[in-house]
Design an enzyme around this catalytic site. Sequence first.
Site, PDB file in Angstrom:
ATOM      1  N   ASN A 220       1.385  -1.245 -14.409  1.00 47.47           N
ATOM      2  CA  ASN A 220       2.082  -1.413 -13.125  1.00 47.47           C
ATOM      3  C   ASN A 220       3.150  -2.487 -13.273  1.00 47.47           C
ATOM      4  OD1 ASN A 220       0.881  -4.077 -12.487  1.00 47.47           O
ATOM      5  ND2 ASN A 220      -1.011  -2.870 -12.457  1.00 47.47           N
ATOM      6  N   ALA A 285      -4.248 -10.977 -10.546  1.00 51.04           N
ATOM      7  CA  ALA A 285      -3.919  -9.875 -11.459  1.00 51.04           C
ATOM      8  C   ALA A 285      -3.863  -8.551 -10.711  1.00 51.04           C
ATOM      9  CB  ALA A 285      -4.964  -9.785 -12.569  1.00 51.04           C
ATOM     10  N   ASP A 289      -6.482   0.351 -11.020  1.00 48.93           N
ATOM     11  CA  ASP A 289      -7.610   0.978 -10.307  1.00 48.93           C
ATOM     12  C   ASP A 289      -8.114   2.197 -11.075  1.00 48.93           C
ATOM     13  OD1 ASP A 289      -7.899  -0.711  -8.110  1.00 48.93           O
ATOM     14  OD2 ASP A 289      -6.118   0.150  -7.156  1.00 48.93           O
ATOM     15  N   PHE A 334      -5.915 -11.450  -3.963  1.00 49.86           N
ATOM     16  CA  PHE A 334      -4.592 -11.048  -3.487  1.00 49.86           C
ATOM     17  C   PHE A 334      -4.688  -9.579  -3.098  1.00 49.86           C
ATOM     18  CE2 PHE A 334      -1.209 -14.220  -4.208  1.00 49.86           C
ATOM     19  CZ  PHE A 334      -1.972 -15.241  -4.740  1.00 49.86           C
TER      20      PHE A 334
END
Length: 410
Positions: A220, A285, A289, A334
């Site tokens: 990502n 981080a 997923d 986060f």
Amino acid sequence: MIKGTPAGKGTGCHVTLGVSAGISIYKSCDLVRRLIERGCDVKVVMTAHATRMIGPVTFQALSRNPVITSLFEGSGDPTIAHIELAKWEDLLLVAPATANVLAKFARGVADDFLSTHYLASTSPVLLAPAMNGNMWRHPATRENLDILKARGHKILSPGEGSLACGDVDEGRLPEPAAIADEALALLSPSAQKGNLAGKRVLVTAGPTREPLDAVRFLTNRSSGKMGYAMAAAAANRGADVTVISGPVALSPPVGVRTIRVETAAEMGTALGGEFPQCDILVMAAAVADYKPAAASAGKRKKDGTEWMVQLQENKDLVQAVGKLKKPGQFICGFAAETDLLHENARAKLKKKNMDLIAANDVSREDVGFDSDRNELVLFWPDGREEALPPAAKRVCAEAVWDRIVESLHE
Ligand code: PMT
């Protein structure tokens, strides 16, 4: 050839440098360099008299930004340029600040760009006065300094030495490196507090890579900047910091132990080993997923057919360690959201047993992934929430640490 650091990379702090007409203006050129070395993006505003002493082109070349010299020149709409600059900046620094600039700021006289911008600015203000000793001691200047101090502005006392007028007296502009250090300290005032001394802080940062075959992977857009900013800020406050970092192009913050990992599974193993010893975990981080259900050992060759990849869910790392959380341990996560930021962040906070979650909108270009800046909304389990103003990631990190320290004391 050694290539320079592009302006604005690093801390990403935005500094407006006001330059007025003192003979020490030559030091302001070096100050621009010192600020850029420290990772700041600098925009210079010169008074009309200052332009008689040094040409704006010099500051433009050094700052790599256009220099503003009057209310009605330069690009953009002149009626709002001072407002736009106020929205952009994190700090207003004036060096050298002449007696005239101090007087105008103190009394709210707005008759040029710098003094008009001062009234529009809501940022912390750092003033580095430099002038003849008699001017510095004059009751009018003292009164103006008292007003500016009472307003919460930081005034750097000038040094003693030989002045342009030939006198040996007080009134010299401090050295540029010292002014730049004061500027950064003001951008992160809590950094000086040492209020994480004795705490063991564990930060995860960056993306993970999930291999498709020997040469390809899924990943990502995380750069690691937010996590590294959290780690650097914690280290500055005296914490013993370990970063578990996915693959990033950043140098580890000074004084921080770094464990490098590639995949989510590797990050999970490192986290499992480090979490029991830490007091505070910050999960910045962007853990993948999903991972390919099966990765080829070698490089997959093109064979004219479609490559169907099946993905399987990765374990949720923070949820797993959240279940092992001991009393006294604190977890700040986060949340990277593209929609329904409030609802999704609240749900993650609860599901993952966190003590605080910082949500950011990762559909935006100016904040979130890979940007030097961020805009965070904080959520606590008791229902409180707080929207932090947009700022450099290093500044956001300080604000998050301030809230974590407060929460630890509650
Ligand atoms: O690295 P930068 O370019 O500076 O960008 C910063 C950032 C956008 C990556 C950062 O601010 C951020 O939002 N990090 C969290 C990214 C994320 O994975 O968010 P999430 O909403 O998918 O996950 C919520 C939390 O669960 C996160 O703390 C995450 O670390 C954790 N997680 C997620 C998936 C997973 N398998 N295991 C996890 O532990």
